[in-house]
Design a protein around this motif. Structure first.
Motif, mmCIF file in Angstrom:
data_model
loop_
_atom_site.group_PDB
_atom_site.id
_atom_site.type_symbol
_atom_site.label_atom_id
_atom_site.label_comp_id
_atom_site.label_asym_id
_atom_site.label_seq_id
_atom_site.Cartn_x
_atom_site.Cartn_y
_atom_site.Cartn_z
ATOM 1 N N GLU A 29 46.196 -80.300 34.745
ATOM 2 C CA GLU A 29 46.777 -78.963 34.823
ATOM 3 C C GLU A 29 47.987 -78.867 35.737
ATOM 4 O OE1 GLU A 29 43.941 -77.070 38.324
ATOM 5 O OE2 GLU A 29 43.689 -76.405 36.246
ATOM 6 N N SER A 30 48.194 -79.867 36.589
ATOM 7 C CA SER A 30 49.291 -79.774 37.553
ATOM 8 C C SER A 30 50.582 -80.447 37.089
ATOM 9 C CB SER A 30 48.868 -80.374 38.900
ATOM 10 O OG SER A 30 48.560 -81.756 38.752
ATOM 11 N N VAL A 31 50.562 -81.111 35.925
ATOM 12 C CA VAL A 31 51.786 -81.768 35.455
ATOM 13 C C VAL A 31 52.885 -80.719 35.290
ATOM 14 C CG1 VAL A 31 51.255 -81.582 32.978
ATOM 15 C CG2 VAL A 31 52.736 -83.410 33.783
ATOM 16 N N LEU A 53 56.670 -86.417 34.103
ATOM 17 C CA LEU A 53 55.442 -87.188 34.285
ATOM 18 C C LEU A 53 55.283 -87.592 35.745
ATOM 19 C CD1 LEU A 53 55.680 -89.527 31.166
ATOM 20 C CD2 LEU A 53 54.510 -87.326 31.356
ATOM 21 N N PRO A 54 54.062 -87.511 36.273
ATOM 22 C CA PRO A 54 53.845 -87.920 37.665
ATOM 23 C C PRO A 54 54.092 -89.412 37.828
ATOM 24 C CG PRO A 54 51.755 -87.531 36.549
ATOM 25 C CD PRO A 54 52.831 -87.062 35.614
ATOM 26 N N ALA A 55 54.674 -89.782 38.967
ATOM 27 C CA ALA A 55 54.952 -91.198 39.232
ATOM 28 C C ALA A 55 53.649 -91.969 39.356
ATOM 29 C CB ALA A 55 55.764 -91.334 40.512
ATOM 30 N N ALA A 56 53.663 -93.179 38.868
ATOM 31 C CA ALA A 56 52.475 -94.033 38.978
ATOM 32 C C ALA A 56 52.241 -94.381 40.446
ATOM 33 C CB ALA A 56 52.662 -95.310 38.158
ATOM 34 N N GLU A 57 51.024 -94.208 40.888
ATOM 35 C CA GLU A 57 50.694 -94.496 42.273
ATOM 36 C C GLU A 57 50.290 -95.949 42.446
ATOM 37 O OE1 GLU A 57 47.676 -91.836 43.518
ATOM 38 O OE2 GLU A 57 48.883 -90.025 43.182
#
Length: 284
Positions: free
Chosen positions: A187-189, A233-237
């Protein structure tokens, strides 16, 4: 490779961008080209006729759409061979960008015909530049599949290295698309949603996918029109967990989907999250 020489008497094929809403965006060069060519290939001749009438352009139109463009390629080539000039337009914006024309242009290039772009409006670039999302790297994926499962499969294949993901969506699927995006990416994307660009009710909405869903649910007017959706898109951690170590080992022997499923079964981690990590590892 076939090329066109400077003294070639054959005609020219023009790819002409037309307004996506505001008619003032129609360039003088585009109007001049459409007035001067011998024929205009249009995605929908009835739709384009209204635009032509508005600007006093009386060039002969013929239809070129998804169902006939392979056949029309030879016809257009014959016109060019006879020294005629032909322009291609879509219903709105830049032709070939999620619109017909690829097969024609590809065929004409192979035959050595001159193909000239006449640039102008494009919903993709217009939306992206005003979105507030990263623009240094982006990926355009056109229209997503109509079915929810296929749409989620497509979304699951995205990796951060794609940059901002941009696609078009229709009014009757926008809420379902947002729900699928939340299911796959959480939901936070972060999302930017551009609606009715350059038109009277142009709107840009920015926020998490959950926030955008709430706005559209509370105001049905926001679900009307044509949409460009952009997803950051969130960065890969970086993660040195046991699950990723196992995943790396499995990827040496197994396809991505199998490796992710087996790693999830062994470690108890979420399969979808491991699948995304596996895609990112393969990308690297």
């Amino acid at each position: 490779m076939v090329t066109q020489s400077d003294n070639d008497v054959r005609g020219t094929f023009y790819i002409v961008a037309t307004p996506i809403g505001n008619l003032d965006d129609f360039t003088d060069r585009a109007k001049r080209v459409l007035q001067e060519v011998d024929f205009i290939a249009a995605e929908d001749t009835r739709h384009s006729k209204r635009l032509m009438n508005h600007f006093g352009i009386d060039t002969k139109l013929f239809a070129l759409h998804d169902h006939n463009e392979r056949d029309k390629a030879s016809y257009i080539a014959s016109l060019l061979n006879d020294g005629k000039n032909v322009a291609l337009i879509s219903d709105a914006g830049t032709p070939l960008i999620s619109d017909p024309g690829y097969h024609v242009v590809n065929f004409l290039r192979q035959e050595g015909h001159k193909v000239v772009p006449v640039p102008g409006p494009s919903a993709l670039i217009t939306a992206l530049c005003a979105s507030g999302l990263p623009t240094d790297r982006f990926s355009f994926v056109g229209f997503l599949p109509a079915k929810s499962k296929s749409r989620r499969d497509e979304m699951s294949s995205w990796v951060p290295s794609l940059g901002t993901v941009v696609f078009y969506e229709s009014t009757h699927r926008i809420l379902d698309c947002l729900a699928d995006l939340e299911a796959v990416w959480g939901e936070s994307v972060q999302v930017a949603l551009a609606r009715e660009i350059t038109k009277t009710f142009e709107t840009f909405l920015n926020g998490s996918v959950a926030e955008i869903q709430r706005i559209l649910t509370e105001d049905s007017n926001q679900t009307r029109g044509e949409f460009v959706m952009m997803v950051s898109l969130p960065a890969a951690e970086e993660d040195n967990s046991e699950a990723l170590k196992i995943l790396k080992i499995l990827l040496k022997e197994l396809p991505v989907k199998q490796a992710a499923a087996l790693a999830a079964e062994i470690t108890g981690e979420k399969k979808n999250a491991l699948y995304k990590q596996a895609l990112a590892m393969n990308e690297e």
